[in-house]
Scaffold this motif. Structure first.
Motif, PDB file in Angstrom:
ATOM      1  N   ALA A 280       0.455  -1.066  -0.223  1.00  0.00           N
ATOM      2  CA  ALA A 280       0.012   0.497  -0.464  1.00  0.00           C
ATOM      3  C   ALA A 280       0.633   1.162   0.089  1.00  0.00           C
ATOM      4  N   LEU A 281       1.079   2.179  -0.814  1.00  0.00           N
ATOM      5  CA  LEU A 281       1.698   2.821  -1.093  1.00  0.00           C
ATOM      6  C   LEU A 281       1.026   4.933  -0.862  1.00  0.00           C
ATOM      7  N   GLU A 282       1.443   4.775  -0.008  1.00  0.00           N
ATOM      8  CA  GLU A 282       1.372   6.817   1.112  1.00  0.00           C
ATOM      9  C   GLU A 282       0.857   7.568  -0.231  1.00  0.00           C
ATOM     10  N   HIS A 283      -0.558   8.175  -0.312  1.00  0.00           N
ATOM     11  CA  HIS A 283      -0.288   9.552  -1.238  1.00  0.00           C
ATOM     12  C   HIS A 283      -0.646  10.760  -0.343  1.00  0.00           C
ATOM     13  N   THR A 284      -0.645  11.457  -0.945  1.00  0.00           N
ATOM     14  CA  THR A 284      -1.029  13.015  -0.247  1.00  0.00           C
ATOM     15  C   THR A 284      -2.408  13.403  -0.953  1.00  0.00           C
ATOM     16  N   ALA A 285      -2.606  14.279  -0.513  1.00  0.00           N
ATOM     17  CA  ALA A 285      -4.349  14.978  -0.074  1.00  0.00           C
ATOM     18  C   ALA A 285      -4.466  15.150  -2.297  1.00  0.00           C
ATOM     19  N   ALA A 286      -2.714  16.069  -3.157  1.00  0.00           N
ATOM     20  CA  ALA A 286      -3.503  15.565  -4.056  1.00  0.00           C
ATOM     21  C   ALA A 286      -3.538  14.659  -4.895  1.00  0.00           C
ATOM     22  N   GLY A 287      -3.266  13.712  -4.812  1.00  0.00           N
ATOM     23  CA  GLY A 287      -3.559  12.147  -4.259  1.00  0.00           C
ATOM     24  C   GLY A 287      -2.391  11.385  -5.177  1.00  0.00           C
ATOM     25  N   GLY A 288      -0.623  11.917  -6.187  1.00  0.00           N
ATOM     26  CA  GLY A 288       0.253  11.912  -5.966  1.00  0.00           C
ATOM     27  C   GLY A 288       0.763  10.805  -4.930  1.00  0.00           C
ATOM     28  N   PRO A 289       2.047  10.178  -5.004  1.00  0.00           N
ATOM     29  CA  PRO A 289       3.384   9.192  -3.797  1.00  0.00           C
ATOM     30  C   PRO A 289       3.747  10.760  -2.800  1.00  0.00           C
ATOM     31  N   SER A 290       3.607  10.005  -1.943  1.00  0.00           N
ATOM     32  CA  SER A 290       3.834  10.975  -0.882  1.00  0.00           C
ATOM     33  C   SER A 290       5.988  11.078  -0.987  1.00  0.00           C
ATOM     34  N   ARG A 291       6.623  12.277  -0.415  1.00  0.00           N
ATOM     35  CA  ARG A 291       8.032  12.114  -0.076  1.00  0.00           C
ATOM     36  C   ARG A 291       8.458  10.991   0.657  1.00  0.00           C
ATOM     37  N   ALA A 292       7.435   9.948   1.290  1.00  0.00           N
ATOM     38  CA  ALA A 292       8.434   8.579   2.098  1.00  0.00           C
ATOM     39  C   ALA A 292       8.168   7.635   1.339  1.00  0.00           C
ATOM     40  N   THR A 293       7.036   8.190   0.014  1.00  0.00           N
ATOM     41  CA  THR A 293       6.815   6.495  -0.735  1.00  0.00           C
ATOM     42  C   THR A 293       8.016   7.224  -1.850  1.00  0.00           C
ATOM     43  N   TRP A 294       8.290   7.968  -2.946  1.00  0.00           N
ATOM     44  CA  TRP A 294       9.014   8.268  -3.204  1.00  0.00           C
ATOM     45  C   TRP A 294      10.955   7.489  -3.066  1.00  0.00           C
ATOM     46  N   ALA A 295      11.369   8.086  -1.459  1.00  0.00           N
ATOM     47  CA  ALA A 295      12.646   7.405  -0.941  1.00  0.00           C
ATOM     48  C   ALA A 295      12.091   6.366  -0.910  1.00  0.00           C
ATOM     49  N   VAL A 296      11.248   5.583  -0.714  1.00  0.00           N
ATOM     50  CA  VAL A 296      11.780   3.536  -0.701  1.00  0.00           C
ATOM     51  C   VAL A 296      12.312   3.177  -1.829  1.00  0.00           C
ATOM     52  N   VAL A 297      10.942   3.871  -2.827  1.00  0.00           N
ATOM     53  CA  VAL A 297      11.037   3.419  -4.277  1.00  0.00           C
ATOM     54  C   VAL A 297      12.148   3.901  -4.739  1.00  0.00           C
ATOM     55  N   THR A 298      12.948   5.062  -4.546  1.00  0.00           N
ATOM     56  CA  THR A 298      14.510   6.032  -5.258  1.00  0.00           C
ATOM     57  C   THR A 298      15.477   4.501  -4.337  1.00  0.00           C
ATOM     58  N   THR A 299      15.048   4.023  -3.084  1.00  0.00           N
ATOM     59  CA  THR A 299      16.047   3.535  -2.473  1.00  0.00           C
ATOM     60  C   THR A 299      15.964   1.997  -3.033  1.00  0.00           C
ATOM     61  N   ILE A 300      14.951   1.885  -3.322  1.00  0.00           N
ATOM     62  CA  ILE A 300      15.016   0.412  -4.002  1.00  0.00           C
ATOM     63  C   ILE A 300      15.582   0.299  -5.555  1.00  0.00           C
ATOM     64  N   ALA A 301      15.435   1.363  -5.964  1.00  0.00           N
ATOM     65  CA  ALA A 301      15.753   0.978  -7.466  1.00  0.00           C
ATOM     66  C   ALA A 301      17.427   1.659  -7.132  1.00  0.00           C
ATOM     67  N   VAL A 302      17.938   2.190  -6.397  1.00  0.00           N
ATOM     68  CA  VAL A 302      19.764   2.107  -6.462  1.00  0.00           C
ATOM     69  C   VAL A 302      20.035   1.234  -6.331  1.00  0.00           C
ATOM     70  N   LEU A 303      19.425   0.133  -5.346  1.00  0.00           N
ATOM     71  CA  LEU A 303      20.017  -0.299  -4.506  1.00  0.00           C
ATOM     72  C   LEU A 303      19.616  -2.156  -5.452  1.00  0.00           C
ATOM     73  N   ALA A 304      18.867  -1.991  -6.398  1.00  0.00           N
ATOM     74  CA  ALA A 304      18.572  -2.963  -7.815  1.00  0.00           C
ATOM     75  C   ALA A 304      20.306  -2.625  -8.324  1.00  0.00           C
ATOM     76  N   ILE A 305      20.183  -1.210  -8.967  1.00  0.00           N
ATOM     77  CA  ILE A 305      21.206  -0.820 -10.201  1.00  0.00           C
ATOM     78  C   ILE A 305      23.266  -1.426  -9.272  1.00  0.00           C
ATOM     79  N   VAL A 306      22.829  -1.496  -8.493  1.00  0.00           N
ATOM     80  CA  VAL A 306      24.775  -1.484  -7.489  1.00  0.00           C
ATOM     81  C   VAL A 306      24.508  -3.192  -7.472  1.00  0.00           C
TER      82      VAL A 306
END
Length: 180
Positions: free
Chosen positions: A147-173
């Motif tokens: 379950a991804l956390e969303h902001t009031a505007a309907g988009g992903p929150s900063r915490a969601t982006w941080a998790v997704v970015t961390t997973i992507a960086v780890l996958a590339i490494v």
């Protein structure tokens, strides 16, 4: 006529369609199907049978189909050739599952139920213990695995982006280290 009112959309008696007996026996005088609109239902070649089966191996009153608390049953009525459900000889009251094959003499029938439990006879001893809903319970929508956390505007929150970015960086490494 072997089955009164046989054929698609017809059957013995009037009322709610409880089930259909489909013949697996291809022979003249044996219809392809017959509706079950009341139970108990007597099967045999005699004039007093609800569903008449014109075959020398079928007794005058061969067997009885009943429906109790949502379960279909077959009972042999002292026939000379016996009754069988899914290859097992019927002794007493034998339950039948949807799609069960009934053999009465040389006649084979398949039970196709269309019933609901409230159309059947309720066994009085069980009635007090039965808490069966009249309609199937509605299932809740399945919960998402992530379950991804969303902001009031309907988009992903900063915490969601941080998790997704961390997973992507780890996958590339991991790919750069072990992918070669």
């Amino acid at each position: 006529m072997p089955f009164p009112g046989s054929g698609p959309g017809t059957g013995s008696g009037t009322g709610t369609l409880l089930g259909v007996l489909v013949s697996r026996t291809a022979r003249p005088g044996v219809p392809e199907r017959s509706s079950i609109r009341r139970v108990p239902l007597i099967l045999g070649h005699g004039a007093g049978s609800d569903l008449r089966l014109e075959a020398p191996s079928v007794s005058g009153t061969h067997a009885e189909i009943s429906l109790r608390s949502g379960v279909w049953f077959l009972r042999d009525l002292g026939s000379t050739t016996g009754s069988w459900v899914d290859g097992e000889r019927v002794e007493g009251l034998v339950p039948m599952a949807p799609g069960s094959t009934l053999r009465l003499g040389e006649i084979e029938l398949v039970l196709v139920p269309h019933d609901r439990w409230e159309h059947s006879d309720v066994i009085p001893e069980l009635a007090a213990d039965m808490h069966v809903p009249r309609e199937a319970p509605r299932r809740a929508a399945p919960q998402p695995m992530l379950a991804l956390e969303h902001t009031a505007a309907g988009g992903p929150s900063r915490a969601t982006w941080a998790v997704v970015t961390t997973i992507a960086v780890l996958a590339i490494v991991a790919f750069l280290i072990w992918g070669r």
